[in-house]
Enzyme design. Structure first.
Site, PDB file in Angstrom:
ATOM      1  N   ASP A 187       0.863  -1.176   0.000  1.00 44.04           N
ATOM      2  CA  ASP A 187       0.000   0.000   0.000  1.00 44.04           C
ATOM      3  C   ASP A 187       0.905   1.233   0.000  1.00 44.04           C
ATOM      4  OD1 ASP A 187      -1.887   1.968   0.509  1.00 44.04           O
ATOM      5  OD2 ASP A 187      -2.254   1.359   2.574  1.00 44.04           O
ATOM      6  N   GLU A 221      -1.248  10.763   0.428  1.00 39.45           N
ATOM      7  CA  GLU A 221      -2.499  10.037   0.653  1.00 39.45           C
ATOM      8  C   GLU A 221      -2.608   9.520   2.077  1.00 39.45           C
ATOM      9  OE1 GLU A 221      -5.416   6.800   0.860  1.00 39.45           O
ATOM     10  OE2 GLU A 221      -3.265   6.700   1.288  1.00 39.45           O
ATOM     11  N   ASP A 241      -5.891   1.750  -5.392  1.00 39.29           N
ATOM     12  CA  ASP A 241      -5.409   1.563  -4.026  1.00 39.29           C
ATOM     13  C   ASP A 241      -5.758   0.143  -3.611  1.00 39.29           C
ATOM     14  OD1 ASP A 241      -4.328   2.138  -1.505  1.00 39.29           O
ATOM     15  OD2 ASP A 241      -5.238   4.129  -1.451  1.00 39.29           O
ATOM     16  N   HIS A 321      -1.440  -2.273   6.457  1.00 38.98           N
ATOM     17  CA  HIS A 321      -0.766  -1.433   7.454  1.00 38.98           C
ATOM     18  C   HIS A 321      -0.026  -2.270   8.493  1.00 38.98           C
ATOM     19  CE1 HIS A 321      -2.844   2.715   6.770  1.00 38.98           C
ATOM     20  NE2 HIS A 321      -2.431   2.150   5.644  1.00 38.98           N
TER      21      HIS A 321
END
Length: 342
Positions: A187, A221, A241, A321
């Site tokens: 990401d 972003e 994304d 994440h």
């Protein structure tokens, strides 16, 4: 569709190796610019450093915008502590436990780099017993142990390290024989590589997109303001994304995600239907994502007042994440959807 998967994977690995936490993206942007030149596409920069490519389409009466962001999670030095170690403040939304024990690089203002490791302030069970197990993983309880001979604040400052210095985490990128790619910062660097793969497809096959197309490589972003200036002729914005793989997200690492909603807004139904129809027509495997804690450049732009239709697609990624993972099949399905739709 003839796709150059090796190109995508090679560029993904290369761009992952260039640290680019939000606010520290110039080197990574320069590498993208070099690749655009190699592919023969002209580009410009926005005032805050976004890369913008404009491509003439077969139909000039409708204009689309496609984005991917080069900025990643990271941290900034908040405090040089009296013991010579560093307290950090995060860039982007991640749990401190997800980076505990990770090796880091501190990037000083004069472009020196120092290595270290992010640890709890009381890390050893041999010394502190149950405290390391029970201590909350919050910023104040974490510190960077520098791999330098430092024992005091003055020792560390003598290296040129101070508040505000950027910190990046090692990516630990690996592609397995079974086709999985795992790394920090898929990401959204994987999506950057996929956009370039789409542009390479246009070049290799001497094709134009269906409509006039702007391609944005954004750089903020992760902190909520990536694509903040949109040309007035843009009718539609598709953010590339990551999709999410989890019990309640219905993602699949071998498929492309088409988002229906995130935590900011629903996505445009008309565009989503067109994307799903393009996938169905071309035999592209996809999932539909509904996300509770997620946003994209497209929805950030809408909340800033952009008047256009908007959507979000991308490869489904597990453990977002954190130490992320996807599969090459999902990468291929995403590029196929870019080609089929655009």
């Amino acid at each position: 569709m003839k796709l150059d998967l090796n190109y995508t994977l090679q560029f993904t690995q290369e761009i992952l190796a260039i640290p680019s936490p939000a606010g520290y993206t110039e080197k990574a942007m320069n590498r993208i610019a070099q690749e655009l030149e190699k592919l023969g596409f002209k580009y410009s920069y926005s005032k805050k450093g976004c890369l913008i490519v404009k491509i003439e389409g077969e139909d000039s009466t409708y204009t689309r915008l496609l984005s991917a962001h080069i900025d990643t999670l990271g941290a900034v030095v908040k405090k040089v502590k009296s013991n010579g170690r560093l307290e950090l403040i995060n860039i982007g939304g991640y749990a401190w436990g997800s980076v505990e024990g990770e090796n880091v690089i501190i990037h000083t203002l004069d472009e020196r780099e120092y290595e270290g490791t992010l640890l709890p302030i009381k890390a050893s069970v041999h010394v502190y017993g149950d405290i390391p197990r029970e201590m909350p993983r919050i910023a104040e309880n974490m510190e960077v142990r520098l791999d330098e001979e430092v024992y005091s604040e003055s020792d560390t400052r003598a290296l040129g390290i101070c508040q505000g210095d950027f910190v990046s985490y090692y990516t630990k990128t690996k592609i397995t024989e079974s086709g999985y790619i795992k790394s920090r910062y898929l990401d959204d660097k994987l999506c950057v590589a996929q956009v370039l793969a789409y542009l390479k497809y246009l070049k290799d096959n001497n094709k134009k997109p269906n409509n006039n197309l702007y391609v944005y490589f954004s750089n903020f972003e992760e902190v909520g303001h990536g694509v903040s200036e949109i040309p007035k002729d843009v009718d539609e914005f598709v953010a590339l994304d990551i999709g999410l793989v989890a019990d309640d997200a219905h993602g699949d690492e071998k498929k492309v995600s088409i988002a229906a909603r995130d935590n900011k807004t629903v996505y445009d139904l008309k565009i989503r239907k067109r994307l799903q129809e393009a996938a169905d027509k071309n035999g592209i495997n996809y999932t539909v994502g509904v996300y509770n804690r997620y946003g994209s450049d497209a929805t950030a732009s809408i909340l800033q007042g952009a008047d256009l239709r908007y959507a979000c697609i991308g490869p489904n990624v597990d453990a977002t994440h954190h130490y992320e993972r996807t599969h090459v099949d999902g990468i291929v399905e995403t590029i196929k959807l870019l080609i089929a739709y655009f």
